[in-house]
Write a protein that holds these residues in place. Structure first.
Motif, PDB file in Angstrom:
ATOM      1  N   MET A   1      22.959  -9.912 -34.135  1.00  0.00           N
ATOM      2  CA  MET A   1      22.554  -8.380 -33.681  1.00  0.00           C
ATOM      3  C   MET A   1      21.272  -7.945 -33.537  1.00  0.00           C
ATOM      4  O   MET A   1      20.505  -8.293 -34.803  1.00  0.00           O
ATOM      5  CB  MET A   1      23.607  -7.539 -34.423  1.00  0.00           C
ATOM      6  CG  MET A   1      24.271  -6.424 -33.366  1.00  0.00           C
ATOM      7  SD  MET A   1      25.107  -5.042 -34.229  1.00  0.00           S
ATOM      8  CE  MET A   1      26.452  -5.996 -34.970  1.00  0.00           C
ATOM      9  N   ALA A   3      18.044  -4.956 -33.203  1.00  0.00           N
ATOM     10  CA  ALA A   3      18.135  -3.540 -33.096  1.00  0.00           C
ATOM     11  C   ALA A   3      16.279  -3.096 -32.706  1.00  0.00           C
ATOM     12  O   ALA A   3      15.852  -4.030 -32.795  1.00  0.00           O
ATOM     13  CB  ALA A   3      18.299  -3.002 -34.355  1.00  0.00           C
ATOM     14  N   TYR A  27      20.937   0.265 -32.281  1.00  0.00           N
ATOM     15  CA  TYR A  27      21.201  -1.239 -31.900  1.00  0.00           C
ATOM     16  C   TYR A  27      21.232  -1.487 -30.389  1.00  0.00           C
ATOM     17  O   TYR A  27      21.511  -0.607 -29.642  1.00  0.00           O
ATOM     18  CB  TYR A  27      22.742  -1.332 -32.605  1.00  0.00           C
ATOM     19  CG  TYR A  27      22.927  -1.469 -33.976  1.00  0.00           C
ATOM     20  CD1 TYR A  27      22.705  -2.438 -34.781  1.00  0.00           C
ATOM     21  CD2 TYR A  27      23.436  -0.158 -34.724  1.00  0.00           C
ATOM     22  CE1 TYR A  27      22.886  -2.525 -35.854  1.00  0.00           C
ATOM     23  CE2 TYR A  27      23.537  -0.097 -35.975  1.00  0.00           C
ATOM     24  CZ  TYR A  27      23.433  -1.381 -36.718  1.00  0.00           C
ATOM     25  OH  TYR A  27      23.488  -1.447 -37.987  1.00  0.00           O
ATOM     26  N   GLN A  48      28.509  -0.142 -30.904  1.00  0.00           N
ATOM     27  CA  GLN A  48      27.490  -0.023 -31.749  1.00  0.00           C
ATOM     28  C   GLN A  48      26.196   0.939 -30.984  1.00  0.00           C
ATOM     29  O   GLN A  48      25.107   1.173 -31.826  1.00  0.00           O
ATOM     30  CB  GLN A  48      26.939  -1.407 -32.118  1.00  0.00           C
ATOM     31  CG  GLN A  48      27.614  -2.043 -33.007  1.00  0.00           C
ATOM     32  CD  GLN A  48      27.724  -1.778 -34.487  1.00  0.00           C
ATOM     33  OE1 GLN A  48      26.866  -0.785 -34.782  1.00  0.00           O
ATOM     34  NE2 GLN A  48      28.116  -2.520 -35.395  1.00  0.00           N
ATOM     35  N   THR A  49      26.262   0.895 -29.854  1.00  0.00           N
ATOM     36  CA  THR A  49      25.247   1.560 -29.005  1.00  0.00           C
ATOM     37  C   THR A  49      24.957   3.223 -29.559  1.00  0.00           C
ATOM     38  O   THR A  49      24.261   3.710 -29.375  1.00  0.00           O
ATOM     39  CB  THR A  49      25.188   1.447 -27.595  1.00  0.00           C
ATOM     40  OG1 THR A  49      26.538   1.788 -27.145  1.00  0.00           O
ATOM     41  CG2 THR A  49      24.935  -0.114 -27.133  1.00  0.00           C
ATOM     42  N   LEU A  70      19.479  -8.106 -39.480  1.00  0.00           N
ATOM     43  CA  LEU A  70      19.197  -7.712 -38.049  1.00  0.00           C
ATOM     44  C   LEU A  70      18.060  -8.104 -37.623  1.00  0.00           C
ATOM     45  O   LEU A  70      16.942  -8.199 -38.457  1.00  0.00           O
ATOM     46  CB  LEU A  70      19.410  -6.323 -38.075  1.00  0.00           C
ATOM     47  CG  LEU A  70      20.659  -5.534 -38.289  1.00  0.00           C
ATOM     48  CD1 LEU A  70      20.453  -4.069 -38.224  1.00  0.00           C
ATOM     49  CD2 LEU A  70      21.742  -5.933 -37.510  1.00  0.00           C
ATOM     50  N   TYR A  72      14.954  -7.148 -35.341  1.00  0.00           N
ATOM     51  CA  TYR A  72      14.427  -6.115 -35.001  1.00  0.00           C
ATOM     52  C   TYR A  72      13.387  -6.108 -34.287  1.00  0.00           C
ATOM     53  O   TYR A  72      12.480  -7.116 -34.311  1.00  0.00           O
ATOM     54  CB  TYR A  72      14.289  -4.969 -36.101  1.00  0.00           C
ATOM     55  CG  TYR A  72      13.452  -5.505 -37.103  1.00  0.00           C
ATOM     56  CD1 TYR A  72      12.107  -5.164 -37.164  1.00  0.00           C
ATOM     57  CD2 TYR A  72      14.033  -6.312 -38.298  1.00  0.00           C
ATOM     58  CE1 TYR A  72      11.198  -5.618 -38.104  1.00  0.00           C
ATOM     59  CE2 TYR A  72      12.985  -6.842 -39.171  1.00  0.00           C
ATOM     60  CZ  TYR A  72      11.759  -6.377 -39.211  1.00  0.00           C
ATOM     61  OH  TYR A  72      10.694  -6.714 -40.241  1.00  0.00           O
TER      62      TYR A  72
END
Length: 92
Positions: A1, A3, A27, A48-49, A70, A72
């Motif tokens: 994922m 972010a 995210y 998640q948004t 994450l 990022y």
């Protein structure tokens, strides 16, 4: 994922600078939005948004992302430039 981490910008419609020192972790969307056939509104199954995490510093946001694994991206805050002018400059 993945972010993105960025700092909250000052609202252009107000002169106050409240909460502009806050850093936000959001995210990235994992699936595209599609129109709902009944209402026509855009939506997706990606919840998640909707999550926005606030942090007091950039280092705290980065530490949270690294702790939770994450990937990022830090979006740098543009420099603040002031245009200093006198009221009399309006009548030149």
């Amino acid at each position: 994922m993945s972010a993105r981490i960025h700092q909250i910008q000052k609202n252009a419609m107000q002169s106050g600078k409240a909460r502009t020192s806050t850093w936000v972790l959001e995210y990235a969307a994992t699936e595209a939005k599609r129109p709902d056939p009944l209402t026509g509104w855009a939506g997706s199954g990606d919840t998640q948004t909707q999550v926005r995490l606030n942090f007091p510093t950039q280092a705290a946001a980065i530490a949270y992302a690294e702790k939770n694994g994450l990937s990022y991206t830090v979006i740098a805050t543009p420099p603040k430039t002031l245009k200093i002018q006198a009221y009399a400059d309006n009548f030149r």
